[in-house]
Enzyme design. Structure first.
Site, PDB file in Angstrom:
ATOM      1  N   CYS A 114       0.812  -1.226   0.000  1.00 28.32           N
ATOM      2  CA  CYS A 114       0.000   0.000   0.000  1.00 28.32           C
ATOM      3  C   CYS A 114       0.845   1.275   0.000  1.00 28.32           C
ATOM      4  O   CYS A 114       0.367   2.345  -0.369  1.00 28.32           O
ATOM      5  CB  CYS A 114      -0.969   0.004   1.181  1.00 28.32           C
ATOM      6  N   HIS A 250      -3.201   7.603   1.661  1.00 35.55           N
ATOM      7  CA  HIS A 250      -3.600   6.266   1.223  1.00 35.55           C
ATOM      8  C   HIS A 250      -4.999   6.009   1.753  1.00 35.55           C
ATOM      9  O   HIS A 250      -5.289   6.244   2.923  1.00 35.55           O
ATOM     10  CB  HIS A 250      -2.617   5.228   1.772  1.00 35.55           C
ATOM     11  N   ASN A 280      -9.973   0.176  -0.492  1.00 34.50           N
ATOM     12  CA  ASN A 280      -8.514   0.223  -0.435  1.00 34.50           C
ATOM     13  C   ASN A 280      -7.965  -0.378  -1.730  1.00 34.50           C
ATOM     14  O   ASN A 280      -8.050  -1.580  -1.948  1.00 34.50           O
ATOM     15  CB  ASN A 280      -8.037  -0.573   0.784  1.00 34.50           C
TER      16      ASN A 280
END
EC number: 2.3.1.180
Length: 323
Positions: A114, A250, A280
């Site tokens: 990520c 993020h 996500n």
């Protein structure tokens, strides 16, 4: 005068299939309300059966090139952040290079889960500042729907697919925080925390595997580490959180986003939030949010932006840039 890596174009791509929270209610002991209250996610996009990470990355790259008014011939390198490349090798970046008809320069993948896009951006910036390249396509693209355990209600409802890209160009600046472009970067990792977020398979173990996550533990690390790396990057740029126009974080969980903004003493009005629509998307989430933020009219030329991310590794970092 000082060399700077300036964003001259941005774009994104989302698969056509939109999956609302309600779709998970049919197969899991979960609810739209449970998913919303814990993550802020309302829907996400899933790639079509025949759609790959490099396909989505190519579409985002084309959109970024169009936004910049450039063609593939103007690009010297591609740095693609992904944990879900099409094949073990070659890199998805070289596939994008071929798809764009780019026969010069070089292309490679970056794998920091990520945090991948922040790592890719920092590396692309270093390549530009060292004179290795003048213009670089920096892409984040993921098909996390391929590594979900659909029986694990704590993880499979959180992730989505998509791609975002931007074009970085070498330009001269005055060497002050008022310059456009990347002003500072900060990267970290700590491999002791592998078991908090990982895929339980891979090439050298001859398995494929699914994503596994200890969500509460990741949350505990996230807010503290994200606020700290953002502060460090701002310090390096000679700036403070009071100078920030936008946090573009993020997009993993709305509570992490809120907690980080609070630690940085910035209101949510100064945060670009897309988690409700995308879920996500790992390395794709920051470039997606940058592109959507520009499209919405939030991000404007001259705005000071902080992007920060944390992912498996653990790996985390931040980039401070002026749009």
């Amino acid at each position: 005068m000082a060399g700077r890596s300036v964003v001259v174009g941005v774009g994104h791509y989302l698969p056509k299939r939109i999956v609302p929270n309600s779709e998970f209610e049919k197969t899991l002991d979960t609810s739209d309300e449970w998913i919303r209250t814990r993550s802020g996610i309302e829907r996400r996009h899933f790639a079509a059966e025949d759609e790959t990470t490099s396909d989505m990355a190519t579409q985002a790259a084309k959109a970024a090139l169009a936004d910049a008014g450039l063609t593939a011939d103007d690009i010297d390198a591609i740095v693609l952040a992904t944990s879900t490349a099409d094949l073990t090798f070659p890199s998805a970046a070289t596939m994008v290079q071929a798809n764009l008809g780019m026969t010069r320069g070089f292309a490679f993948d970056v794998q920091a889960v990520c945090a991948g896009f922040v790592f890719a951006l920092a590396n692309a910036n270093a390549l530009i500042l060292s004179g290795q390249a003048k213009r670089i396509l920096v892409i984040g693209a993921e098909t996390f729907s391929r590594i979900m355990d659909w029986s694990d209600r704590t993880t499979c409802v959180l992730f989505g697919d998509g791609a975002g890209a931007l074009v970085l160009e070498a330009q001269e600046g005055a060497g002050t925080p008022a310059d456009r472009g990347i002003l500072a970067t900060d990267l970290h990792s700590d491999g002791r925390f592998k078991d908090l977020l990982y895929v339980d398979g891979g090439v050298s173990t001859r398995t494929t595997g699914y994503l596994r996550m200890q969500g509460n533990q990741v949350f505990r690390h996230a807010v503290e580490k994200l606020a700290a790396t953002a502060t460090t990057a701002l310090d390096r740029a000679g700036l403070t959180s009071g100078d920030v126009d936008w946090i573009v974080p993020h997009q993993a969980n709305i509570r992490i986003i809120q907690g980080t903004a609070k630690k940085l003493q910035l209101p949510m009005d100064n945060v670009v939030v897309t988690v409700q629509d995308h879920g996500n998307t790992s390395a794709a989430s920051i470039p997606l949010a940058l592109s959507v933020g520009k499209e919405r009219g939030q991000i404007k030329p001259g705005d000071l932006i902080v992007t920060e991310a944390i992912g498996g590794g653990l790996a985390w970092g931040a980039v401070v840039m002026r749009w």
